[in-house]
Design a protein around this motif. Structure first.
Motif, PDB file in Angstrom:
ATOM      1  N   LEU A 125     -33.741  34.030 -72.018  1.00 29.50           N
ATOM      2  CA  LEU A 125     -34.890  34.870 -72.348  1.00 29.50           C
ATOM      3  C   LEU A 125     -35.772  35.083 -71.122  1.00 29.50           C
ATOM      4  O   LEU A 125     -36.369  36.140 -70.942  1.00 29.50           O
ATOM      5  CB  LEU A 125     -35.698  34.239 -73.488  1.00 29.50           C
ATOM      6  CG  LEU A 125     -35.053  34.279 -74.872  1.00 29.50           C
ATOM      7  CD1 LEU A 125     -35.905  33.511 -75.873  1.00 29.50           C
ATOM      8  CD2 LEU A 125     -34.854  35.722 -75.332  1.00 29.50           C
ATOM      9  N   GLY A 126     -35.854  34.059 -70.272  1.00 26.45           N
ATOM     10  CA  GLY A 126     -36.633  34.206 -69.041  1.00 26.45           C
ATOM     11  C   GLY A 126     -36.052  35.242 -68.100  1.00 26.45           C
ATOM     12  O   GLY A 126     -36.762  35.796 -67.254  1.00 26.45           O
ATOM     13  N   GLU A 127     -34.755  35.518 -68.244  1.00 29.06           N
ATOM     14  CA  GLU A 127     -34.101  36.530 -67.421  1.00 29.06           C
ATOM     15  C   GLU A 127     -33.815  37.792 -68.227  1.00 29.06           C
ATOM     16  O   GLU A 127     -32.877  38.543 -67.922  1.00 29.06           O
ATOM     17  CB  GLU A 127     -32.787  35.975 -66.855  1.00 29.06           C
ATOM     18  CG  GLU A 127     -32.988  34.809 -65.903  1.00 29.06           C
ATOM     19  CD  GLU A 127     -31.681  34.302 -65.320  1.00 29.06           C
ATOM     20  OE1 GLU A 127     -30.607  34.724 -65.827  1.00 29.06           O
ATOM     21  OE2 GLU A 127     -31.721  33.518 -64.375  1.00 29.06           O
ATOM     22  N   ALA A 128     -34.628  38.040 -69.254  1.00 36.22           N
ATOM     23  CA  ALA A 128     -34.381  39.177 -70.134  1.00 36.22           C
ATOM     24  C   ALA A 128     -34.432  40.501 -69.391  1.00 36.22           C
ATOM     25  O   ALA A 128     -33.754  41.464 -69.768  1.00 36.22           O
ATOM     26  CB  ALA A 128     -35.399  39.183 -71.277  1.00 36.22           C
ATOM     27  N   LEU A 129     -35.234  40.585 -68.340  1.00 32.32           N
ATOM     28  CA  LEU A 129     -35.357  41.826 -67.578  1.00 32.32           C
ATOM     29  C   LEU A 129     -34.450  41.834 -66.352  1.00 32.32           C
ATOM     30  O   LEU A 129     -34.607  42.685 -65.476  1.00 32.32           O
ATOM     31  CB  LEU A 129     -36.817  42.043 -67.147  1.00 32.32           C
ATOM     32  CG  LEU A 129     -37.820  42.194 -68.288  1.00 32.32           C
ATOM     33  CD1 LEU A 129     -39.214  42.469 -67.732  1.00 32.32           C
ATOM     34  CD2 LEU A 129     -37.405  43.315 -69.234  1.00 32.32           C
ATOM     35  N   ASN A 130     -33.525  40.905 -66.300  1.00 32.62           N
ATOM     36  CA  ASN A 130     -32.618  40.816 -65.154  1.00 32.62           C
ATOM     37  C   ASN A 130     -31.183  40.739 -65.672  1.00 32.62           C
ATOM     38  O   ASN A 130     -30.640  39.667 -65.870  1.00 32.62           O
ATOM     39  CB  ASN A 130     -32.953  39.588 -64.305  1.00 32.62           C
ATOM     40  CG  ASN A 130     -32.118  39.519 -63.053  1.00 32.62           C
ATOM     41  OD1 ASN A 130     -31.585  40.518 -62.585  1.00 32.62           O
ATOM     42  ND2 ASN A 130     -31.994  38.331 -62.490  1.00 32.62           N
ATOM     43  N   VAL A 131     -30.585  41.900 -65.892  1.00 34.13           N
ATOM     44  CA  VAL A 131     -29.225  41.943 -66.431  1.00 34.13           C
ATOM     45  C   VAL A 131     -28.192  42.192 -65.348  1.00 34.13           C
ATOM     46  O   VAL A 131     -27.000  42.337 -65.644  1.00 34.13           O
ATOM     47  CB  VAL A 131     -29.094  43.028 -67.531  1.00 34.13           C
ATOM     48  CG1 VAL A 131     -29.914  42.658 -68.746  1.00 34.13           C
ATOM     49  CG2 VAL A 131     -29.498  44.400 -66.999  1.00 34.13           C
TER      50      VAL A 131
END
Length: 296
Positions: free
Chosen positions: A219-225
């Motif tokens: 979730l902490g990397e939700a904007l990093n796909v």
């Protein structure tokens, strides 16, 4: 420090990498508040306060990329995140050690392939001239081209991610399974518990802390796909389907020289990730789990 100095010495290369590639670059985030020019430098670039963030938040293309990123993250949380867990449970159930090692080697291997190779393989299978399309034509049906269809792009990139990284993602879960007391399985079997009962009441509860921890980190990397996977397929399906925040920063800021704008977008990504981690960790505490850090 005195007792474990050898172990601490072994961590110095990793600490140096973190400092050089993660902490030192943090100082460069100051350009998000400047009208930065590489020809002038950070010291002499004029300060503009929060104008870069105002410009960013009023940019429709930024919100389109954010929506695409969150949609892909949510889709992969549902259809990708459980796959390494199920695969680890299946691998752990293989009794013969040689067969288990062989299967592990097969499922780990795609992780070391570049995204260029992965996309090429999928193109050969699901492209307009791929194996699937040719097979359909030979049977008298119309061929299909999944590689250029924006409607199925989110399922396509998820399938690529599963094939490439699901096997590698089982490593942590296999380690957690190895830590479960085997006497629990033997006692449950003696009491008449079936394989499914043992998995439901012993295996999954043993994996729960690791699952919650990795879910919080995801979730902490939700904007990093990712960048490369979407960069390679952006032209094929169009910007509306494949534009994510990483590619947005590249096309919208780096190629145009808007360094401050890109830094502002990066800070927004980091702030949102931090908020999601804190919220998810608080929810984990509500369910009695430690999460990333224990409650004080």
């Amino acid at each position: 420090m005195k007792r474990d100095w050898q172990l601490l010495l072994m961590t110095l290369p990793a600490i140096a990498l973190l400092l050089v590639f993660h902490y030192v670059p943090l100082l460069g985030n100051v350009i998000a508040f400047q009208d930065y020019s590489p020809y002038v430098g950070m010291k002499d670039s004029p300060w503009v306060g929060l104008s870069n963030f105002q410009w960013l938040l009023l940019d429709e293309s930024f919100w389109d990329a954010t929506l695409n990123t969150l949609s892909i993250t949510a889709f992969q949380l549902i259809f990708y995140f459980p796959v390494p867990i199920m695969l680890a449970v299946l691998l752990d159930s293989v009794v013969r050690p040689r067969l288990r090692l062989f299967v592990q080697g097969i499922v780990y291997m795609p992780h070391f392939f570049s995204w260029v190779l992965v996309v090429t393989l999928f193109q050969q299978m699901f492209g307009g001239a791929g194996v699937l399309s040719q097979t359909l034509r030979n049977q008298g049906y119309d061929g299909i081209d999944l590689m250029t269809n924006p409607d199925t792009f989110i399922a396509l990139v998820t399938a690529e991610t599963i094939w490439k990284d699901a096997g590698w993602g089982t490593i942590i879960f296999l380690a957690a399974l190895a830590a479960i007391n085997q006497n629990l399985y033997e006692a449950a079997a003696v009491d008449g518990a079936s394989r499914w009962r043992r998995m439901w009441h012993i295996t999954l509860p043993g994996l729960r802390p690791i699952i919650i921890l990795l879910l919080i980190l995801r979730l902490g990397e939700a904007l990093n796909v990712g960048f490369e996977q979407f960069f390679l397929q952006r032209d094929a399906v169009g910007r509306d389907a494949a534009e994510v925040l990483d590619t947005f920063v590249y096309w919208r800021t780096l190629l145009t020289g808007e360094w401050s704008y890109g830094a502002a977008a990066g800070l927004v990504k980091g702030l949102v990730g931090l908020i999601l981690i804190l919220v998810a960790n608080k929810v984990a505490h509500r369910f009695g789990e430690d999460g990333i850090y224990k409650r004080s």
